[in-house]
Design a protein around this motif. Structure first.
Motif, PDB file in Angstrom:
ATOM      1  N   LEU A 120       0.732  -0.834   0.247  1.00 50.09           N
ATOM      2  CA  LEU A 120      -0.146   0.312   0.189  1.00 50.09           C
ATOM      3  C   LEU A 120       0.522   0.972   0.139  1.00 50.09           C
ATOM      4  CD1 LEU A 120      -3.128  -1.019   2.172  1.00 50.09           C
ATOM      5  CD2 LEU A 120      -2.769  -1.207  -0.186  1.00 50.09           C
ATOM      6  N   PRO A 121       1.568   1.535   0.757  1.00 47.26           N
ATOM      7  CA  PRO A 121       3.064   2.471   0.686  1.00 47.26           C
ATOM      8  C   PRO A 121       3.536   3.097  -0.446  1.00 47.26           C
ATOM      9  CG  PRO A 121       3.184   1.649   2.896  1.00 47.26           C
ATOM     10  CD  PRO A 121       1.912   0.787   2.625  1.00 47.26           C
ATOM     11  N   ALA A 122       4.051   1.692  -1.123  1.00 48.14           N
ATOM     12  CA  ALA A 122       4.663   1.183  -2.026  1.00 48.14           C
ATOM     13  C   ALA A 122       3.488   1.993  -3.295  1.00 48.14           C
ATOM     14  CB  ALA A 122       5.487   0.664  -2.721  1.00 48.14           C
ATOM     15  N   ALA A 123       2.146   1.573  -3.558  1.00 46.15           N
ATOM     16  CA  ALA A 123       1.470   2.266  -4.201  1.00 46.15           C
ATOM     17  C   ALA A 123       1.076   3.572  -4.491  1.00 46.15           C
ATOM     18  CB  ALA A 123       0.555   1.095  -4.348  1.00 46.15           C
ATOM     19  N   ARG A 124       0.987   4.291  -3.104  1.00 43.90           N
ATOM     20  CA  ARG A 124       0.915   5.251  -2.829  1.00 43.90           C
ATOM     21  C   ARG A 124       2.526   6.441  -3.112  1.00 43.90           C
ATOM     22  NH1 ARG A 124      -0.510   9.436  -3.286  1.00 43.90           N
ATOM     23  NH2 ARG A 124      -1.437  10.894  -1.553  1.00 43.90           N
ATOM     24  N   ILE A 167      -5.719   7.662  -8.103  1.00 44.58           N
ATOM     25  CA  ILE A 167      -6.718   6.471  -7.149  1.00 44.58           C
ATOM     26  C   ILE A 167      -5.777   4.845  -7.444  1.00 44.58           C
ATOM     27  CG2 ILE A 167      -7.802   6.112  -9.449  1.00 44.58           C
ATOM     28  CD1 ILE A 167     -10.385   5.626  -7.589  1.00 44.58           C
ATOM     29  N   LEU A 168      -6.028   4.508  -6.297  1.00 41.54           N
ATOM     30  CA  LEU A 168      -5.714   2.835  -6.380  1.00 41.54           C
ATOM     31  C   LEU A 168      -7.100   2.054  -6.051  1.00 41.54           C
ATOM     32  CD1 LEU A 168      -3.895   0.666  -5.635  1.00 41.54           C
ATOM     33  CD2 LEU A 168      -4.219   1.388  -3.242  1.00 41.54           C
ATOM     34  N   ALA A 169      -7.440   1.285  -6.787  1.00 38.32           N
ATOM     35  CA  ALA A 169      -8.685   0.416  -6.753  1.00 38.32           C
ATOM     36  C   ALA A 169      -8.310  -1.218  -7.378  1.00 38.32           C
ATOM     37  CB  ALA A 169      -9.579   0.952  -7.683  1.00 38.32           C
ATOM     38  N   TRP A 219      -3.578 -11.617   0.934  1.00 36.84           N
ATOM     39  CA  TRP A 219      -4.279 -10.764   2.858  1.00 36.84           C
ATOM     40  C   TRP A 219      -6.096 -10.874   2.875  1.00 36.84           C
ATOM     41  CZ3 TRP A 219       0.538 -11.917   1.506  1.00 36.84           C
ATOM     42  CH2 TRP A 219       1.041 -12.045   2.610  1.00 36.84           C
ATOM     43  N   ASP A 220      -6.481 -11.344   3.815  1.00 33.54           N
ATOM     44  CA  ASP A 220      -8.247 -11.204   3.876  1.00 33.54           C
ATOM     45  C   ASP A 220      -8.398 -10.058   4.928  1.00 33.54           C
ATOM     46  OD1 ASP A 220      -8.724 -13.377   1.785  1.00 33.54           O
ATOM     47  OD2 ASP A 220      -8.972 -14.975   2.998  1.00 33.54           O
ATOM     48  N   HIS A 221      -9.077  -8.858   4.595  1.00 32.42           N
ATOM     49  CA  HIS A 221      -9.165  -8.229   5.756  1.00 32.42           C
ATOM     50  C   HIS A 221     -10.953  -7.604   5.606  1.00 32.42           C
ATOM     51  CE1 HIS A 221      -5.918  -7.814   7.248  1.00 32.42           C
ATOM     52  NE2 HIS A 221      -4.842  -7.428   6.676  1.00 32.42           N
ATOM     53  N   SER A 222     -11.155  -6.901   6.583  1.00 31.65           N
ATOM     54  CA  SER A 222     -12.846  -6.714   6.005  1.00 31.65           C
ATOM     55  C   SER A 222     -12.725  -5.983   5.741  1.00 31.65           C
ATOM     56  CB  SER A 222     -13.662  -6.704   7.564  1.00 31.65           C
ATOM     57  OG  SER A 222     -12.840  -5.278   8.358  1.00 31.65           O
ATOM     58  N   PRO A 223     -14.061  -5.028   5.028  1.00 33.42           N
ATOM     59  CA  PRO A 223     -14.103  -3.326   4.318  1.00 33.42           C
ATOM     60  C   PRO A 223     -13.650  -2.055   5.180  1.00 33.42           C
ATOM     61  CG  PRO A 223     -16.325  -4.734   3.764  1.00 33.42           C
ATOM     62  CD  PRO A 223     -15.569  -6.063   4.579  1.00 33.42           C
ATOM     63  N   GLY A 224     -13.639  -2.108   6.473  1.00 36.06           N
ATOM     64  CA  GLY A 224     -13.399  -1.398   7.189  1.00 36.06           C
ATOM     65  C   GLY A 224     -11.920  -1.319   7.743  1.00 36.06           C
ATOM     66  N   THR A 225     -11.055  -2.377   8.070  1.00 34.57           N
ATOM     67  CA  THR A 225      -9.988  -2.874   8.189  1.00 34.57           C
ATOM     68  C   THR A 225      -9.129  -2.305   6.863  1.00 34.57           C
ATOM     69  OG1 THR A 225     -10.523  -4.642   9.934  1.00 34.57           O
ATOM     70  CG2 THR A 225      -8.101  -4.557   8.859  1.00 34.57           C
ATOM     71  N   TRP A 226      -9.225  -2.786   5.661  1.00 33.85           N
ATOM     72  CA  TRP A 226      -8.887  -2.010   4.258  1.00 33.85           C
ATOM     73  C   TRP A 226      -8.863  -0.347   4.243  1.00 33.85           C
ATOM     74  CZ3 TRP A 226      -5.318  -5.073   1.843  1.00 33.85           C
ATOM     75  CH2 TRP A 226      -5.867  -5.933   1.528  1.00 33.85           C
ATOM     76  N   GLN A 227      -9.595  -0.005   5.144  1.00 33.51           N
ATOM     77  CA  GLN A 227     -10.302   1.979   5.117  1.00 33.51           C
ATOM     78  C   GLN A 227      -9.332   2.486   6.247  1.00 33.51           C
ATOM     79  OE1 GLN A 227     -14.905   1.374   5.316  1.00 33.51           O
ATOM     80  NE2 GLN A 227     -13.784   3.412   3.870  1.00 33.51           N
ATOM     81  N   THR A 228      -8.758   1.036   6.853  1.00 32.42           N
ATOM     82  CA  THR A 228      -7.932   2.141   8.473  1.00 32.42           C
ATOM     83  C   THR A 228      -6.864   1.419   7.696  1.00 32.42           C
ATOM     84  OG1 THR A 228      -9.142   1.078   9.977  1.00 32.42           O
ATOM     85  CG2 THR A 228      -7.535   1.681  10.103  1.00 32.42           C
ATOM     86  N   MET A 229      -6.065   0.853   7.096  1.00 36.98           N
ATOM     87  CA  MET A 229      -5.158   0.790   6.206  1.00 36.98           C
ATOM     88  C   MET A 229      -4.781   1.205   5.543  1.00 36.98           C
ATOM     89  SD  MET A 229      -4.900  -4.294   6.381  1.00 36.98           S
ATOM     90  CE  MET A 229      -3.627  -4.117   6.130  1.00 36.98           C
ATOM     91  N   LEU A 230      -5.325   1.835   4.431  1.00 39.20           N
ATOM     92  CA  LEU A 230      -5.603   2.507   3.690  1.00 39.20           C
ATOM     93  C   LEU A 230      -4.849   3.968   3.409  1.00 39.20           C
ATOM     94  CD1 LEU A 230      -7.547   1.408   1.019  1.00 39.20           C
ATOM     95  CD2 LEU A 230      -5.098   0.979  -0.060  1.00 39.20           C
ATOM     96  N   THR A 231      -5.799   4.914   4.801  1.00 39.27           N
ATOM     97  CA  THR A 231      -6.056   6.144   5.656  1.00 39.27           C
ATOM     98  C   THR A 231      -4.393   6.138   6.370  1.00 39.27           C
ATOM     99  OG1 THR A 231      -8.014   6.164   6.383  1.00 39.27           O
ATOM    100  CG2 THR A 231      -6.705   7.429   7.245  1.00 39.27           C
ATOM    101  N   ALA A 280      -1.466   4.088   5.557  1.00 40.19           N
ATOM    102  CA  ALA A 280      -0.960   4.037   4.311  1.00 40.19           C
ATOM    103  C   ALA A 280      -0.535   5.954   3.315  1.00 40.19           C
ATOM    104  CB  ALA A 280      -1.001   3.061   2.963  1.00 40.19           C
ATOM    105  N   GLY A 281      -1.718   6.512   4.232  1.00 41.55           N
ATOM    106  CA  GLY A 281      -1.761   8.145   3.257  1.00 41.55           C
ATOM    107  C   GLY A 281      -2.996   8.205   2.327  1.00 41.55           C
ATOM    108  N   PHE A 282      -3.995   7.183   2.371  1.00 45.32           N
ATOM    109  CA  PHE A 282      -5.018   8.026   1.403  1.00 45.32           C
ATOM    110  C   PHE A 282      -6.690   7.842   2.096  1.00 45.32           C
ATOM    111  CE2 PHE A 282      -2.555   3.899  -0.722  1.00 45.32           C
ATOM    112  CZ  PHE A 282      -2.479   4.279  -2.300  1.00 45.32           C
TER     113      PHE A 282
END
Length: 221
Positions: free
Chosen positions: A134-138, A146-148, A180-192, A194-196
């Motif tokens: 995620l940080p590398a993509a950012r 956008i990352l999708a 890597w399986d995460h809930s939608p909320g966890t993905w959002q937290t991890m992305l935040t 990472a700088g998104f």
């Protein structure tokens, strides 16, 4: 081992159809179901083309070829030479499509390119440690880019690194990879983290029929 596993997976999978239900010879598909779900509009690319796009885990290249045919300059990276050989055979007429045999993390760390969109459809975003990817993509996204990515939703209670098995025949144990399986909320937290600052994570329902598993679609800016 990962390369051999994805080569085995490629040999087991059919090629993309020659045309979809609308008769189109190229199209963008985020889900595991044919003719279902949103298309390339998720990436919010310029309608006149000329976007710079990266496909992480491009497989046999159908989505990347569609974007290249729409005028965007697309780089697809994949570990599997079998996948890329199939992509080159089918999409050799796409001059704006570049295909490279690399891991997603390797490409992101080595490249100095910047992209309007980076995406992964059941690809490298599912099978690479997000703390690395995620940080590398950012860092490789242009301002406003956008990352999708899409993948199966997690099984309730089964979060984080999970085992994924790829069959290699009755006389051999399957290849075992991590996803890597995460809930939608966890993905959002991890992305935040990472700088998104702007993220969405939605489970798209399956189309009508016996299959009930939806598709997790995540976007981040």
């Amino acid at each position: 081992m990962q390369t051999a596993a994805w080569d085995a997976y490629a040999r087991s999978r059919p090629d993309r159809r020659e045309a979809n239900a609308k008769g189109e010879t190229t199209w963008f598909n985020w889900t595991q179901y044919p003719d279902h779900g949103p298309g390339s509009e998720v990436l919010d690319l310029p309608t006149e083309g000329n976007g710079r796009v990266l496909d992480l885990g491009c497989g046999k290249g159908g989505n990347a070829a569609h974007l290249a045919g729409s005028g965007h300059r697309v780089t697809g990276v994949d570990l599997s030479g079998v996948q890329l050989s199939a992509a080159r055979r089918r999409w050799c007429d796409r001059p704006r499509l570049e295909l490279l045999q690399k891991s997603a993390a390797q490409y992101l760390h080595e490249s100095d390119e910047e992209f309007d969109a980076i995406y992964s459809v059941f690809g490298a975003l599912w099978f690479t440690d997000p703390a690395v990817l995620l940080p590398a993509a950012r860092r490789r996204l242009r301002p406003g880019g956008i990352l999708a990515f899409s993948q199966r939703p997690p099984v309730d209670g089964c979060y984080g690194p999970q085992a994924a098995h790829i069959d290699r025949g009755p006389d051999h144990d399957p290849y075992v990879l991590r996803r890597w399986d995460h809930s939608p909320g966890t993905w959002q937290t991890m992305l935040t983290h990472a700088g998104f600052p702007h993220t969405t994570a939605t489970v798209l329902p399956a189309p009508p029929g016996p299959q009930q598993t939806g598709t997790l679609l995540v976007t981040a800016r």
